[in-house]
Scaffold this motif. Structure first.
Motif, PDB file in Angstrom:
ATOM      1  N   LEU A  30       0.844  -1.194   0.000  1.00 40.86           N
ATOM      2  CA  LEU A  30       0.000   0.000   0.000  1.00 40.86           C
ATOM      3  C   LEU A  30       0.880   1.245   0.000  1.00 40.86           C
ATOM      4  CD1 LEU A  30      -2.993   0.980   0.230  1.00 40.86           C
ATOM      5  CD2 LEU A  30      -2.601   1.162   2.691  1.00 40.86           C
ATOM      6  N   VAL A  31       0.656   2.107  -0.977  1.00 42.82           N
ATOM      7  CA  VAL A  31       1.343   3.394  -1.031  1.00 42.82           C
ATOM      8  C   VAL A  31       0.409   4.416  -0.396  1.00 42.82           C
ATOM      9  CG1 VAL A  31       2.410   5.135  -2.499  1.00 42.82           C
ATOM     10  CG2 VAL A  31       2.515   2.718  -3.152  1.00 42.82           C
ATOM     11  N   THR A  32       0.784   4.889   0.781  1.00 42.15           N
ATOM     12  CA  THR A  32      -0.063   5.756   1.593  1.00 42.15           C
ATOM     13  C   THR A  32       0.445   7.190   1.542  1.00 42.15           C
ATOM     14  OG1 THR A  32      -0.470   3.909   3.105  1.00 42.15           O
ATOM     15  CG2 THR A  32      -0.967   6.109   3.928  1.00 42.15           C
ATOM     16  N   LEU A  33      -0.482   8.137   1.492  1.00 35.72           N
ATOM     17  CA  LEU A  33      -0.089   9.545   1.491  1.00 35.72           C
ATOM     18  C   LEU A  33       0.551   9.923   2.823  1.00 35.72           C
ATOM     19  CD1 LEU A  33      -1.756   9.568  -1.090  1.00 35.72           C
ATOM     20  CD2 LEU A  33      -2.754  11.736  -0.347  1.00 35.72           C
ATOM     21  N   GLU A  34       1.533  10.787   2.738  1.00 34.00           N
ATOM     22  CA  GLU A  34       2.209  11.311   3.927  1.00 34.00           C
ATOM     23  C   GLU A  34       1.218  11.862   4.949  1.00 34.00           C
ATOM     24  OE1 GLU A  34       5.132  15.173   4.874  1.00 34.00           O
ATOM     25  OE2 GLU A  34       4.752  14.527   2.822  1.00 34.00           O
ATOM     26  N   THR A  35       0.114  12.456   4.482  1.00 31.71           N
ATOM     27  CA  THR A  35      -0.828  13.155   5.350  1.00 31.71           C
ATOM     28  C   THR A  35      -2.011  12.304   5.789  1.00 31.71           C
ATOM     29  OG1 THR A  35      -1.904  13.985   3.345  1.00 31.71           O
ATOM     30  CG2 THR A  35      -0.272  15.415   4.388  1.00 31.71           C
ATOM     31  N   ASP A  36      -2.128  11.081   5.298  1.00 35.27           N
ATOM     32  CA  ASP A  36      -3.302  10.255   5.562  1.00 35.27           C
ATOM     33  C   ASP A  36      -3.262   9.690   6.980  1.00 35.27           C
ATOM     34  OD1 ASP A  36      -5.319   8.183   5.560  1.00 35.27           O
ATOM     35  OD2 ASP A  36      -5.237   8.195   3.373  1.00 35.27           O
ATOM     36  N   LEU A  61       0.362  -7.187   4.580  1.00 33.33           N
ATOM     37  CA  LEU A  61       0.201  -5.860   3.991  1.00 33.33           C
ATOM     38  C   LEU A  61       1.360  -4.975   4.430  1.00 33.33           C
ATOM     39  CD1 LEU A  61      -1.554  -3.874   2.364  1.00 33.33           C
ATOM     40  CD2 LEU A  61      -2.734  -3.306   4.496  1.00 33.33           C
ATOM     41  N   LEU A  62       2.180  -4.585   3.460  1.00 30.71           N
ATOM     42  CA  LEU A  62       3.312  -3.693   3.715  1.00 30.71           C
ATOM     43  C   LEU A  62       2.964  -2.288   3.247  1.00 30.71           C
ATOM     44  CD1 LEU A  62       4.608  -6.552   3.839  1.00 30.71           C
ATOM     45  CD2 LEU A  62       6.666  -5.542   2.868  1.00 30.71           C
ATOM     46  N   HIS A  63       3.377  -1.287   4.028  1.00 34.95           N
ATOM     47  CA  HIS A  63       3.053   0.106   3.721  1.00 34.95           C
ATOM     48  C   HIS A  63       4.316   0.892   3.401  1.00 34.95           C
ATOM     49  CE1 HIS A  63      -0.976  -0.221   5.816  1.00 34.95           C
ATOM     50  NE2 HIS A  63      -0.321  -1.236   6.355  1.00 34.95           N
ATOM     51  N   THR A  64       4.175   1.857   2.507  1.00 35.32           N
ATOM     52  CA  THR A  64       5.175   2.889   2.337  1.00 35.32           C
ATOM     53  C   THR A  64       4.439   4.216   2.224  1.00 35.32           C
ATOM     54  OG1 THR A  64       7.108   3.638   1.083  1.00 35.32           O
ATOM     55  CG2 THR A  64       5.273   2.755  -0.194  1.00 35.32           C
ATOM     56  N   ARG A  65       5.126   5.303   2.529  1.00 36.10           N
ATOM     57  CA  ARG A  65       4.506   6.638   2.458  1.00 36.10           C
ATOM     58  C   ARG A  65       5.081   7.415   1.289  1.00 36.10           C
ATOM     59  NH1 ARG A  65       0.493   8.724   6.484  1.00 36.10           N
ATOM     60  NH2 ARG A  65       0.153   6.858   7.727  1.00 36.10           N
ATOM     61  N   ILE A  66       4.211   8.183   0.640  1.00 35.24           N
ATOM     62  CA  ILE A  66       4.636   9.027  -0.464  1.00 35.24           C
ATOM     63  C   ILE A  66       4.455  10.490  -0.059  1.00 35.24           C
ATOM     64  CG2 ILE A  66       2.360   8.937  -1.595  1.00 35.24           C
ATOM     65  CD1 ILE A  66       3.887   8.996  -4.299  1.00 35.24           C
ATOM     66  N   ALA A  67       5.465  11.308  -0.320  1.00 33.83           N
ATOM     67  CA  ALA A  67       5.412  12.715   0.077  1.00 33.83           C
ATOM     68  C   ALA A  67       4.304  13.445  -0.667  1.00 33.83           C
ATOM     69  CB  ALA A  67       6.756  13.383  -0.213  1.00 33.83           C
ATOM     70  N   CYS A  68       3.576  14.289   0.055  1.00 36.92           N
ATOM     71  CA  CYS A  68       2.514  15.084  -0.558  1.00 36.92           C
ATOM     72  C   CYS A  68       2.235  16.292   0.322  1.00 36.92           C
ATOM     73  CB  CYS A  68       1.243  14.272  -0.758  1.00 36.92           C
ATOM     74  SG  CYS A  68       0.438  13.775   0.773  1.00 36.92           S
ATOM     75  N   ALA A  87       9.196   6.495  -3.026  1.00 32.68           N
ATOM     76  CA  ALA A  87       8.324   5.799  -2.070  1.00 32.68           C
ATOM     77  C   ALA A  87       8.408   4.282  -2.248  1.00 32.68           C
ATOM     78  CB  ALA A  87       6.887   6.273  -2.240  1.00 32.68           C
ATOM     79  N   LEU A  88       8.374   3.816  -3.489  1.00 34.37           N
ATOM     80  CA  LEU A  88       8.399   2.382  -3.748  1.00 34.37           C
ATOM     81  C   LEU A  88       9.743   1.755  -3.407  1.00 34.37           C
ATOM     82  CD1 LEU A  88       6.414   2.531  -7.086  1.00 34.37           C
ATOM     83  CD2 LEU A  88       5.614   1.444  -4.977  1.00 34.37           C
ATOM     84  N   ALA A  89      10.801   2.563  -3.451  1.00 32.07           N
ATOM     85  CA  ALA A  89      12.138   2.058  -3.097  1.00 32.07           C
ATOM     86  C   ALA A  89      12.239   1.707  -1.620  1.00 32.07           C
ATOM     87  CB  ALA A  89      13.194   3.093  -3.455  1.00 32.07           C
ATOM     88  N   ILE A 119       3.429   3.315 -13.638  1.00 33.00           N
ATOM     89  CA  ILE A 119       4.549   3.778 -12.814  1.00 33.00           C
ATOM     90  C   ILE A 119       4.887   2.754 -11.732  1.00 33.00           C
ATOM     91  CG2 ILE A 119       5.274   5.507 -11.137  1.00 33.00           C
ATOM     92  CD1 ILE A 119       3.610   7.560 -12.710  1.00 33.00           C
ATOM     93  N   ILE A 120       3.870   2.268 -11.030  1.00 30.24           N
ATOM     94  CA  ILE A 120       4.119   1.320  -9.943  1.00 30.24           C
ATOM     95  C   ILE A 120       4.714   0.021 -10.477  1.00 30.24           C
ATOM     96  CG2 ILE A 120       3.001  -0.105  -8.169  1.00 30.24           C
ATOM     97  CD1 ILE A 120       1.144   2.225  -7.580  1.00 30.24           C
ATOM     98  N   LYS A 121       4.175  -0.459 -11.588  1.00 30.67           N
ATOM     99  CA  LYS A 121       4.708  -1.709 -12.152  1.00 30.67           C
ATOM    100  C   LYS A 121       6.140  -1.549 -12.651  1.00 30.67           C
ATOM    101  CE  LYS A 121       0.546  -4.281 -13.333  1.00 30.67           C
ATOM    102  NZ  LYS A 121      -0.201  -5.006 -14.393  1.00 30.67           N
ATOM    103  N   SER A 122       6.518  -0.328 -13.000  1.00 30.04           N
ATOM    104  CA  SER A 122       7.888  -0.112 -13.472  1.00 30.04           C
ATOM    105  C   SER A 122       8.895  -0.033 -12.333  1.00 30.04           C
ATOM    106  CB  SER A 122       7.957   1.175 -14.306  1.00 30.04           C
ATOM    107  OG  SER A 122       7.810   2.325 -13.485  1.00 30.04           O
ATOM    108  N   HIS A 123       8.410   0.093 -11.083  1.00 28.78           N
ATOM    109  CA  HIS A 123       9.321   0.225  -9.936  1.00 28.78           C
ATOM    110  C   HIS A 123       9.144  -0.881  -8.895  1.00 28.78           C
ATOM    111  CE1 HIS A 123       9.458   4.412 -11.494  1.00 28.78           C
ATOM    112  NE2 HIS A 123      10.687   4.373 -11.024  1.00 28.78           N
ATOM    113  N   ALA A 124       8.227  -1.810  -9.131  1.00 29.89           N
ATOM    114  CA  ALA A 124       7.988  -2.869  -8.145  1.00 29.89           C
ATOM    115  C   ALA A 124       7.665  -4.169  -8.855  1.00 29.89           C
ATOM    116  CB  ALA A 124       6.840  -2.475  -7.209  1.00 29.89           C
ATOM    117  N   ASP A 125       7.994  -5.276  -8.207  1.00 34.00           N
ATOM    118  CA  ASP A 125       7.658  -6.605  -8.709  1.00 34.00           C
ATOM    119  C   ASP A 125       6.243  -6.921  -8.239  1.00 34.00           C
ATOM    120  OD1 ASP A 125       7.431  -9.229  -9.429  1.00 34.00           O
ATOM    121  OD2 ASP A 125       9.174  -9.946  -8.299  1.00 34.00           O
TER     122      ASP A 125
END
Length: 267
Positions: A30-36, A61-68, A87-89, A119-125
């Motif tokens: 799950l790519v979660t917003l920084e502010t969520d 379920l693994l989480h990462t945060r994306i800056a926003c 974020a995906l890295a 975009i997500i498929k290009s940076h994650a398996d």
């Protein structure tokens, strides 16, 4: 004065086993917003009850945060397009996912659902990628509804564009409302009772509604969806219920439908 106790200086090496691939639960990201402030808690609710599990331990379920930015505007949302790689890295290296969800309804619209997936498929398996908007449209179709109410926290061009996008997908928005709040950090503090009253207001606007879509992963809908459906007699789909339902479906995990709304009775 107490005498200092002596500690053991040697350790016994004990055997252990590693979970086999066959025994691992569904691998989700799950790519979660920084502010969520909401989505992670609600995902645990909506993904609970996989076979043999009362809680959400039936999925990984693994989480990462994306800056926003906290202020929700089309311009600020679009900036996230260039931040996915970072974020995906942060996910574990070489980790393979069955599905990754991007937790922002509005940015999925602004950036584009297909673009987010690429975009997500290009940076994650990962096998599958979904968004709350993609999932909501799939969910409304599964519920076989066409006339819907739309509730959003923000009042902006994004809300109008969202209604247009839903209309293009075949869902006529006949009643719409907003809380008129522009900061995501505030939206995450709107009470479930306020959301329940807002759903009632939409039903009052159009008693012929076939469903209500509550847009935004920051809105805390999990505590009131089942209540709202009983009280107003229509299915209620939220951004978080939709993306959790879609991720479970894509990963092939049959989670419990209890207390989660009509959507979770659909395949």
């Amino acid at each position: 004065m107490k005498q200092k106790a002596k500690s053991m200086s040697t350790f016994t090496n004990l055997p252990f086993e590693v979970t086999t691939a066959a025994d691992k639960p569904a691998q989700m990201g799950l790519v979660t917003l920084e502010t969520d402030l909401t989505i992670e808690t609600e995902m645990r609710h909506f993904l609970s009850g996989a076979p043999g599990h009362d809680d959400a331990s039936g999925v990984a379920l693994l989480h990462t945060r994306i800056a926003c930015d906290d202020q929700v505007t089309a311009e600020n949302l679009s900036l996230m397009e260039g931040r996915f790689a970072e974020a995906l890295a942060l996910f574990p290296k070489d980790y393979a996912f069955e599905v990754i969800g991007y937790g922002c309804t509005s940015a999925s619209l602004v950036i584009g659902e297909a673009r987010v997936q690429r975009i997500i498929k290009s940076h994650a398996d990962v096998v599958h990628v979904t968004t709350p908007l993609t999932a909501a449209k799939r969910g409304l179709e599964a519920l076989n509804v066409a006339r819907i109410g739309y509730l959003a926290p923000y009042i902006s061009e994004i809300s109008h564009q969202m209604c247009d996008a839903l209309g293009t997908a075949g869902f006529a928005v006949s009643a719409a409302a907003t809380f008129g709040e522009g900061k995501d950090s505030v939206v995450g503090c709107i009470t479930p009772a306020s959301i329940l009253r807002a759903i009632g207001a939409l039903v009052d606007q159009d008693p012929q509604l076939e469903a209500v879509f509550v847009s935004c992963t920051s809105l805390k809908c999990a505590p009131i969806i089942a209540h709202a459906e009983r009280e107003f007699g229509v299915p209620v789909v939220s951004s978080n219920s939709a993306i959790a339902w879609d991720m479970a479906r894509l990963a092939g995990v049959p989670v419990s439908a209890s207390g989660k709304g009509s959507l979770f009775h659909c395949n």
